[in-house]
Design a protein around this motif. Structure first.
Motif, mmCIF file in Angstrom:
data_model
loop_
_atom_site.group_PDB
_atom_site.id
_atom_site.type_symbol
_atom_site.label_atom_id
_atom_site.label_comp_id
_atom_site.label_asym_id
_atom_site.label_seq_id
_atom_site.Cartn_x
_atom_site.Cartn_y
_atom_site.Cartn_z
ATOM 1 N N THR A 13 44.590 25.485 108.514
ATOM 2 C CA THR A 13 44.012 26.626 109.223
ATOM 3 C C THR A 13 42.496 26.516 109.281
ATOM 4 N N ASN A 14 41.869 26.126 108.182
ATOM 5 C CA ASN A 14 40.410 25.969 108.165
ATOM 6 C C ASN A 14 39.950 24.898 109.144
ATOM 7 N N LEU A 15 40.640 23.772 109.146
ATOM 8 C CA LEU A 15 40.282 22.700 110.072
ATOM 9 C C LEU A 15 40.505 23.116 111.515
ATOM 10 N N LEU A 16 41.595 23.801 111.766
ATOM 11 C CA LEU A 16 41.915 24.237 113.121
ATOM 12 C C LEU A 16 40.896 25.247 113.631
ATOM 13 N N THR A 17 40.602 26.241 112.825
ATOM 14 C CA THR A 17 39.693 27.302 113.279
ATOM 15 C C THR A 17 38.245 26.832 113.358
ATOM 16 N N SER A 18 37.900 25.808 112.601
ATOM 17 C CA SER A 18 36.526 25.294 112.655
ATOM 18 C C SER A 18 36.349 24.248 113.750
ATOM 19 N N GLY A 19 37.450 23.859 114.393
ATOM 20 C CA GLY A 19 37.375 22.849 115.451
ATOM 21 C C GLY A 19 37.280 21.431 114.930
ATOM 22 N N ARG A 20 37.586 21.228 113.660
ATOM 23 C CA ARG A 20 37.475 19.892 113.061
ATOM 24 C C ARG A 20 38.812 19.203 112.849
ATOM 25 N N LEU A 21 39.894 19.812 113.279
ATOM 26 C CA LEU A 21 41.219 19.250 113.018
ATOM 27 C C LEU A 21 41.385 17.871 113.643
ATOM 28 N N ASN A 22 41.039 17.731 114.908
ATOM 29 C CA ASN A 22 41.219 16.429 115.565
ATOM 30 C C ASN A 22 40.382 15.346 114.905
ATOM 31 N N ALA A 23 39.133 15.658 114.560
ATOM 32 C CA ALA A 23 38.275 14.672 113.898
ATOM 33 C C ALA A 23 38.862 14.288 112.539
ATOM 34 N N TYR A 24 39.391 15.259 111.821
ATOM 35 C CA TYR A 24 40.014 14.998 110.529
ATOM 36 C C TYR A 24 41.212 14.068 110.688
ATOM 37 N N LEU A 25 42.065 14.358 111.661
ATOM 38 C CA LEU A 25 43.259 13.539 111.874
ATOM 39 C C LEU A 25 42.906 12.124 112.302
ATOM 40 N N VAL A 26 41.895 11.988 113.142
ATOM 41 C CA VAL A 26 41.443 10.660 113.565
ATOM 42 C C VAL A 26 40.931 9.878 112.360
ATOM 43 N N ASP A 27 40.175 10.538 111.479
ATOM 44 C CA ASP A 27 39.641 9.879 110.298
ATOM 45 C C ASP A 27 40.759 9.447 109.345
ATOM 46 N N VAL A 28 41.728 10.306 109.129
ATOM 47 C CA VAL A 28 42.854 9.965 108.261
ATOM 48 C C VAL A 28 43.631 8.794 108.856
ATOM 49 N N ASP A 29 43.833 8.808 110.155
ATOM 50 C CA ASP A 29 44.539 7.711 110.818
ATOM 51 C C ASP A 29 43.781 6.395 110.658
ATOM 52 N N ARG A 30 42.468 6.427 110.820
ATOM 53 C CA ARG A 30 41.646 5.222 110.671
ATOM 54 C C ARG A 30 41.735 4.692 109.243
ATOM 55 N N GLN A 31 41.594 5.593 108.265
ATOM 56 C CA GLN A 31 41.685 5.183 106.859
ATOM 57 C C GLN A 31 43.045 4.574 106.549
ATOM 58 N N ALA A 32 44.089 5.195 107.042
ATOM 59 C CA ALA A 32 45.449 4.710 106.785
ATOM 60 C C ALA A 32 45.656 3.328 107.398
ATOM 61 N N GLN A 33 45.192 3.143 108.616
ATOM 62 C CA GLN A 33 45.367 1.848 109.289
ATOM 63 C C GLN A 33 44.590 0.748 108.569
ATOM 64 N N GLU A 34 43.364 1.047 108.172
ATOM 65 C CA GLU A 34 42.562 0.050 107.460
ATOM 66 C C GLU A 34 43.195 -0.315 106.120
ATOM 67 N N ARG A 35 43.651 0.677 105.387
ATOM 68 C CA ARG A 35 44.289 0.437 104.089
ATOM 69 C C ARG A 35 45.570 -0.369 104.269
ATOM 70 N N PHE A 36 46.363 -0.027 105.290
ATOM 71 C CA PHE A 36 47.606 -0.725 105.587
ATOM 72 C C PHE A 36 47.341 -2.211 105.835
ATOM 73 N N GLU A 37 46.344 -2.499 106.657
ATOM 74 C CA GLU A 37 46.027 -3.890 106.990
ATOM 75 C C GLU A 37 45.522 -4.657 105.773
ATOM 76 N N ARG A 38 44.677 -4.001 104.942
ATOM 77 C CA ARG A 38 44.184 -4.672 103.733
ATOM 78 C C ARG A 38 45.323 -4.953 102.755
ATOM 79 N N LEU A 39 46.214 -3.990 102.604
ATOM 80 C CA LEU A 39 47.359 -4.187 101.709
ATOM 81 C C LEU A 39 48.220 -5.354 102.179
#
Length: 83
Positions: A13-39
């Motif tokens: 709710t905080n991310l959604l109402t502050s308008g940061r939800l999409n940026a947060y999800l993009v960042d999590v996706d980037r981190q996950a992809q980088e970690r996946f490839e390194r692993l």
């Protein structure tokens, strides 16, 4: 996002109402992809899964790489996605 919405309602709710939800999800996706490839690269190296193996025994290479990808996916989910 459904996991976030269901299990971390306040954060969602905080991310959604502050308008940061999409940026947060993009960042999590980037981190996950980088970690996946390194692993995957680290596990391939540790287990000696090389291009030579791929040329010599493609079936074994495919099976072992599939196992590595499944393990890496599980680790990423536990470390980054489902925290």
């Amino acid at each position: 996002m459904d996991y976030l919405k269901q299990y971390h309602k306040v954060t969602y709710t905080n991310l959604l109402t502050s308008g940061r939800l999409n940026a947060y999800l993009v960042d999590v996706d980037r981190q996950a992809q980088e970690r996946f490839e390194r692993l995957i690269e680290g596990m391939k190296q540790a287990q000696g899964i090389t291009e030579h193996l791929k040329e010599e025994n493609a079936l074994e290479w495919t099976g072992r790489l599939g196992n590595i990808r499944a393990c890496a996916r599980e680790i990423v989910e536990k470390e980054i996605i489902f925290v």
